[in-house]
Write a protein that holds these residues in place. Structure first.
Motif, short mmCIF file in Angstrom:
data_model
loop_
_atom_site.label_atom_id
_atom_site.label_comp_id
_atom_site.label_asym_id
_atom_site.label_seq_id
_atom_site.Cartn_x
_atom_site.Cartn_y
_atom_site.Cartn_z
N GLN A 153 39.11 100.46 71.40
CA GLN A 153 39.66 101.74 71.83
C GLN A 153 40.90 102.10 71.03
OE1 GLN A 153 41.13 101.82 75.86
NE2 GLN A 153 42.08 103.81 75.57
N GLU A 154 41.83 101.16 70.89
CA GLU A 154 43.09 101.45 70.20
C GLU A 154 42.87 101.73 68.72
OE1 GLU A 154 47.48 99.38 69.46
OE2 GLU A 154 46.18 98.69 71.09
N ALA A 155 42.06 100.89 68.05
CA ALA A 155 41.86 101.05 66.62
C ALA A 155 41.18 102.37 66.30
CB ALA A 155 41.05 99.88 66.08
N LEU A 156 40.13 102.72 67.05
CA LEU A 156 39.39 103.94 66.76
C LEU A 156 40.24 105.18 67.07
CD1 LEU A 156 35.85 102.95 68.06
CD2 LEU A 156 36.67 103.00 65.70
N GLN A 157 41.05 105.11 68.11
CA GLN A 157 41.94 106.23 68.40
C GLN A 157 43.01 106.38 67.32
OE1 GLN A 157 43.24 105.42 72.46
NE2 GLN A 157 41.75 106.85 73.29
N GLN A 158 43.53 105.27 66.82
CA GLN A 158 44.51 105.34 65.73
C GLN A 158 43.91 105.94 64.47
OE1 GLN A 158 47.06 102.04 64.81
NE2 GLN A 158 47.49 101.57 66.94
N LEU A 159 42.61 105.75 64.28
CA LEU A 159 41.91 106.33 63.13
C LEU A 159 41.57 107.80 63.35
CD1 LEU A 159 39.58 103.33 62.21
CD2 LEU A 159 41.48 104.21 60.83
N GLY A 160 41.85 108.30 64.54
CA GLY A 160 41.66 109.72 64.81
C GLY A 160 40.40 110.07 65.57
N LEU A 161 39.58 109.08 65.92
CA LEU A 161 38.35 109.36 66.66
C LEU A 161 38.67 109.61 68.14
CD1 LEU A 161 35.89 106.75 65.09
CD2 LEU A 161 36.15 109.17 64.54
N LYS A 162 38.01 110.60 68.70
CA LYS A 162 38.29 110.97 70.09
C LYS A 162 37.11 110.72 71.02
CE LYS A 162 41.58 114.68 68.90
NZ LYS A 162 41.52 114.52 67.44
N ASP A 163 35.89 110.85 70.50
CA ASP A 163 34.70 110.74 71.34
C ASP A 163 33.81 109.61 70.83
OD1 ASP A 163 32.64 111.12 73.08
OD2 ASP A 163 32.04 113.09 72.33
N PHE A 164 33.89 108.48 71.46
CA PHE A 164 33.08 107.33 71.07
C PHE A 164 32.71 106.54 72.32
CE2 PHE A 164 37.59 106.32 70.56
CZ PHE A 164 37.74 105.19 71.36
N THR A 165 31.69 105.70 72.20
CA THR A 165 31.21 104.92 73.33
C THR A 165 31.18 103.44 72.97
OG1 THR A 165 29.80 106.75 74.06
CG2 THR A 165 29.33 104.57 74.97
#
Length: 460
Positions: free
Chosen positions: A169-181
């Motif tokens: 969750q943290e890594a993908l949000q830091q990369l700018g992704l908002k909608d992932f599962t």
């Protein structure tokens, strides 16, 4: 000699300096998150002994391992009867002793066994290196690609699984992704399902088939199940389980009823519940858990070494396969003679993440650590004057270049523009005489006079 037109091997790519800035942005972001959770970096060789890799990924995975032919006349020691039958499967062990690594997990297990006297348990490592698979190249799938793995061995606590959810969750949000599962399942649940339908011996066949649901649909899965030894009655029993819907709590509750007679299935459910409990205790809101985490019974992860919780991550913003996955492997190091050492880990698919960020235009606009200043070269006199300044700027950790020859100004400015260099320093006879240098901002076109000391402060 005929000139051979250069080409890339299928499933591989070149990366330009601009692309490497973006790739390193991904790698550095992941490294920061991994270190934050207490993981240290290691590296292993690009190729391993073939026997190290064989048998760890299932029959389908073994077929995708790139084998390396032995040096010299590799056919000279091969049995004549195998050469005549042209049986490549049987012949391979005689002509190939090495192979390119298929993933980073098996080499990590080998590393742990070989270095068991030098590491403290639990051992938490991350690894960012390329792997190779003889797969059919397609969008988002390459034959050479980077994996970014983070694993811990020597701990059976489900706190590790909970933290991997948060790492994703943290890594993908830091990369700018908002909608992932972040999909989660448990191999024990799958074993329980195979048990209640009376086919425990076909657990691998079942998981391989249902893991393809996204690719071939329910009809394709049913067809493959029948081909793998399941009956029509088994397929009908599996259908409502495969198509299970509702919230995570509702799915787990329904599974508890289905697997009421399977001890191993109920244990798998309990492990997922405990993982969610740890996430809650880490003060993560239920809204976040519901937004990003999904219990998915069809998630099987085709690799045979998983034994507990398994994960897969998909972005919902771009049509792309999984961008991450992993799970717990209780007996992997046992294959190398070290028994009773449990492990769990997840991986980020850097190449797919790269393509996702590219499509969504999520890369930062700054030029990173690329050249910040180009010093124009007018002649030998100007070159001699600027060389000490060049060195002084570099000692101040400023990325700077002096154009190597006294070329036309237009050519030098085009060079700066093509590399995205933000500033150009012009030092002609007038500047050498006065000590007032001319600094041009390539973005605005503005040009100002500046001293060497002021230039140093501005670029810092």
């Amino acid at each position: 000699m005929a000139i051979v037109k250069p080409s890339l091997a299928k499933g591989t790519r070149d990366f330009s300096p601009a692309e490497m800035l973006k790739r390193n942005y991904i790698f550095n972001t992941l490294k920061r998150v991994f270190k934050k959770y207490g993981y240290s970096e290691i590296q292993t060789p690009s190729f391993e002994n073939l026997q190290t890799l064989t048998g760890k990924y299932g029959d389908e995975g073994d077929k995708l391992i790139f084998k390396i032919l032995n040096s010299g006349d590799y056919l000279s020691k091969a049995p004549v009867d195998l050469l005549e039958t042209k049986s490549s499967t049987k012949l391979i062990s005689h002509i190939s002793e090495k192979a390119l690594r298929y993933d980073l997990t098996v080499p990590f297990a080998r590393y742990v066994v070989m270095h068991q006297n030098d590491i403290a348990l639990p051992f938490k490592r991350f690894q960012i290196q390329p792997v190779w698979r003889a797969d059919r190249p397609q969008r988002g799938r390459y034959r050479e690609f980077y994996q970014c793995d983070v694993d811990v061995v020597g701990s059976d606590s489900l706190l590790n699984e909970a933290e991997f959810v948060l790492i994703y969750q943290e890594a993908l949000q830091q990369l700018g992704l908002k909608d992932f599962t972040i999909k989660i399942n448990n191999r024990k649940i799958l074993s329980g399902i195979a048990e209640v339908i009376g086919k425990p011996e076909l657990i691998v066949d079942m998981t391989v088939a249902i893991d393809k649901l996204d690719k071939i649909g329910l009809e394709g899965v049913n067809k493959e199940l029948l081909e793998r030894g399941f009956t029509l009655s088994d397929v009908e029993t599996l259908k409502p389980i495969i198509l299970l819907e509702g919230s995570n709590a509702e799915k787990l509750s329904a599974l508890e009823s289905v697997l009421a007679t399977s001890a191993i299935g109920l244990k798998g459910i309990a492990e997922i519940k405990e993982t969610f409990d740890y996430i809650a205790k880490l003060d993560v809101s239920q809204e976040v858990l519901q937004q990003y985490v999904e219990v998915d019974i069809t998630l099987a992860r085709g690799l045979n070494y998983y034994t507990g919780c398994i994960f897969e991550v998909k972005t919902n913003e771009v049509a792309m396969g999984s961008i991450g996955g992993g799970g717990r492997y209780d007996d992997l190091t046992g294959m190398f003679g070290l028994q009773g050492l449990t492990g769990v880990g997840v991986s980020f698919g850097a190449d797919r993440i790269y393509d996702v960020l590219e499509e969504l235009n999520l890369y930062p606009q700054e030029k990173g650590d690329s050249t910040k200043l180009l010093i124009v070269n007018f002649d030998k006199s100007a070159e001699t004057f600027t060389l000490p300044l060049l060195n002084r700027l570099r000692q101040a950790n400023i990325a700077v270049e002096l154009y190597p020859t006294a070329a036309k100004l237009k050519k030098q400015m085009s060079y700066a523009d093509s590399k995205g260099i933000p500033f150009v320093l012009l030092v002609g006879e007038e500047e050498v005489s006065s000590g007032e240098l001319s600094l041009k901002d390539m973005q605005t076109g503005d040009q100002v006079k500046i001293t060497a000391s002021s230039l140093l402060e501005k670029l810092r």
